[in-house]
Write a protein that holds these residues in place. Sequence first.
Motif, PDB file in Angstrom:
ATOM      1  N   VAL A 129      13.819  41.442 -15.570  1.00  0.00           N
ATOM      2  CA  VAL A 129      13.354  42.831 -15.675  1.00  0.00           C
ATOM      3  C   VAL A 129      13.772  43.437 -17.008  1.00  0.00           C
ATOM      4  O   VAL A 129      13.005  44.189 -17.633  1.00  0.00           O
ATOM      5  N   ASP A 130      14.981  43.114 -17.470  1.00  0.00           N
ATOM      6  CA  ASP A 130      15.423  43.628 -18.779  1.00  0.00           C
ATOM      7  C   ASP A 130      14.517  43.145 -19.905  1.00  0.00           C
ATOM      8  O   ASP A 130      14.326  43.843 -20.905  1.00  0.00           O
ATOM      9  N   VAL A 131      13.965  41.955 -19.763  1.00  0.00           N
ATOM     10  CA  VAL A 131      13.024  41.431 -20.753  1.00  0.00           C
ATOM     11  C   VAL A 131      11.666  42.121 -20.608  1.00  0.00           C
ATOM     12  O   VAL A 131      11.000  42.452 -21.599  1.00  0.00           O
ATOM     13  N   LEU A 132      11.247  42.348 -19.362  1.00  0.00           N
ATOM     14  CA  LEU A 132       9.914  42.881 -19.102  1.00  0.00           C
ATOM     15  C   LEU A 132       9.794  44.373 -19.408  1.00  0.00           C
ATOM     16  O   LEU A 132       8.757  44.828 -19.909  1.00  0.00           O
ATOM     17  N   ALA A 133      10.814  45.130 -19.067  1.00  0.00           N
ATOM     18  CA  ALA A 133      10.708  46.594 -19.111  1.00  0.00           C
ATOM     19  C   ALA A 133      10.225  47.139 -20.460  1.00  0.00           C
ATOM     20  O   ALA A 133       9.326  47.998 -20.488  1.00  0.00           O
ATOM     21  N   PRO A 134      10.742  46.663 -21.601  1.00  0.00           N
ATOM     22  CA  PRO A 134      10.238  47.200 -22.878  1.00  0.00           C
ATOM     23  C   PRO A 134       8.771  46.865 -23.138  1.00  0.00           C
ATOM     24  O   PRO A 134       8.105  47.557 -23.913  1.00  0.00           O
ATOM     25  N   TRP A 142      11.827  50.944 -11.938  1.00  0.00           N
ATOM     26  CA  TRP A 142      12.165  49.604 -11.456  1.00  0.00           C
ATOM     27  C   TRP A 142      13.178  49.776 -10.333  1.00  0.00           C
ATOM     28  O   TRP A 142      14.213  50.415 -10.510  1.00  0.00           O
ATOM     29  N   ILE A 143      12.878  49.210  -9.155  1.00  0.00           N
ATOM     30  CA  ILE A 143      13.680  49.440  -7.963  1.00  0.00           C
ATOM     31  C   ILE A 143      14.284  48.117  -7.508  1.00  0.00           C
ATOM     32  O   ILE A 143      13.564  47.184  -7.135  1.00  0.00           O
ATOM     33  N   ALA A 144      15.629  48.027  -7.562  1.00  0.00           N
ATOM     34  CA  ALA A 144      16.340  46.805  -7.169  1.00  0.00           C
ATOM     35  C   ALA A 144      16.429  46.752  -5.647  1.00  0.00           C
ATOM     36  O   ALA A 144      16.911  47.696  -5.004  1.00  0.00           O
ATOM     37  N   MET A 145      15.988  45.646  -5.055  1.00  0.00           N
ATOM     38  CA  MET A 145      15.923  45.519  -3.599  1.00  0.00           C
ATOM     39  C   MET A 145      17.298  45.133  -3.040  1.00  0.00           C
ATOM     40  O   MET A 145      17.530  44.020  -2.559  1.00  0.00           O
ATOM     41  N   ALA A 157      17.109  51.049 -16.781  1.00  0.00           N
ATOM     42  CA  ALA A 157      17.451  52.016 -15.737  1.00  0.00           C
ATOM     43  C   ALA A 157      16.740  51.608 -14.450  1.00  0.00           C
ATOM     44  O   ALA A 157      15.514  51.538 -14.405  1.00  0.00           O
ATOM     45  N   ALA A 158      17.515  51.319 -13.416  1.00  0.00           N
ATOM     46  CA  ALA A 158      16.949  50.877 -12.141  1.00  0.00           C
ATOM     47  C   ALA A 158      17.600  51.662 -11.011  1.00  0.00           C
ATOM     48  O   ALA A 158      18.750  52.102 -11.109  1.00  0.00           O
TER      49      ALA A 158
END
Length: 548
Positions: A129-134, A142-145, A157-158
């Motif tokens: 996610v850190d790679v994808l978000a930008p 982004w919501i961590a399950m 920021a999640a």
Amino acid sequence: MKAPLHGKMMEVPLTVSSLLAHASRHFGTTEIVSKRIERDVHRYTYRDCEKRAKQLAQGLIALGVEAGDRVGTLAWNGYRHLEAYYGTTGFGAVCHTINPRLFPDQIAYIVNHADDRYVLFDITFAALVDVLAPQCPNVRGWIAMTDEAHMPRMSTAASSYEALLAQHDGDFEWPAIDERCASNLCYTSGTTGNPKGALYSHRSTVLHAYGASLPDAMGLSARDSVLPVVPMFHVNAWGIPHAAPLTGAKLVFPGKDLDGKSLYELIEAERITCTAGVPSVWLGLLRYVKENGVRFSTLDRVIVGGSALPPAMLRTFKDDFGVEAVHGWGMTEMSPLGTLSTLNCEQAQRSADEQRRLREKQGHVVYGVDMKTVGASGQALPWDGVTFGELYVRGPWIIDRYFRNDVSPLVDGWFPTGDVATIDNDGFMRIVDRSKDLIKSGGEWISSIDIENIAVAHPAVAEAACIACFHPKWTERPLLIVVKHPDLDLSRDDLLRFYEGKVVRWWIPDDVVFVDELPHTATGKLHKLKLRERFGDHILPPDQKVEQ
């Protein structure tokens, strides 16, 4: 002309939420069991699941998600992912399952193409996610399950999934939705270009769940304990998360641990009767049970798809362990169910060899799917089990066109699959090859799948792939690429001799290359494109004699 006489029946829409509502109301105490990322085992019921799915729906609505918006998931098979399946679609949003095994650039393309509003992710994918978000600026959050205590450290920021649910009480009525509205979005693996989106409807998803549950399909019932090993990010786990609530079957989710030991222990602990996954997973399971001298106490059937079921694997399951291996075939564009290799009452009375030959094929269609093979000029071909052509399909859970693409791929109302197949007079279909994987030697076709199936029948072969290599006289000749079983010896000449009497001489590969492992696509299939890139220029032995 007289006006048509309409039936006097209720018009209750076929909606995805109705599947979970049915399970909650009529199978409310049936268990859903999950091996969690947090390393423990979670248990609750269909009734609990529906309440939490409603809490999720309330939370997403509070975040501004509206009907038709896409909500992405990056998650393993587990109860929270199941809640996402229903908590999104239940109020009219679209559940977009994303394959985390794709390259990050492909995932970013998919998220942006889908225009996902939020993405729910398992904490094992925090670094991804850190790679994808930008690269995905339109994703609002982004919501961590997981809960607050297990939130990962991230540059992105999640927020916490459990914290979101805790803000709502689940006192929510599933709204009435037009059954033609979109429910789920799945993308192809994109091995020959950008991934393409298949956008399913509520109607098609519910009909697919009915089809998957039929006795001659997966045969699910309330008496089953079902283990979907096929990932929930791969074509909705072949429809099992929808078919299990429809039938009231117990659901068991394996999480991220898909090794032979973990699967065997889960199968025994939860008294699994039915499971489903790709052949590479079952190789690991069979290796474990053989090496440890253990057996299955409750397992009745294994649904095998994603790539061809090796005949040797079918025999091992049946002859050594009394487990029925059911060969299946389908595509993302088909939701994905198309065919299964179950037998009717007459076929079940035939000789053991004839039954096995039928089961080795991809099988007959289930109601809801029709198929045909066509020749080069588009003519329908005979069902003789010999004549092969391109496989076409149609039905209510097969796409009309791809998401955000107005050009339909249909030909006279039929979807061209890209597979080359035969259909016999029993209606059993056999995939000869993908059209791009057929080997054309001296103007005649060779099936790479048949060559691979013979190779894996050799006791020293763990896995095999066959590709075409350039030949100055015959244009193309087959090259066999093999992974050997550990501690077993096998030479090139020994393996080539193994083909004698099993195929015509000119089908026998010209050479064998031994490797430590074979590449696979994100969905577990052999990655033939990578093999062609690596071995396509392999120099074949000059003394090979081929008579055609």
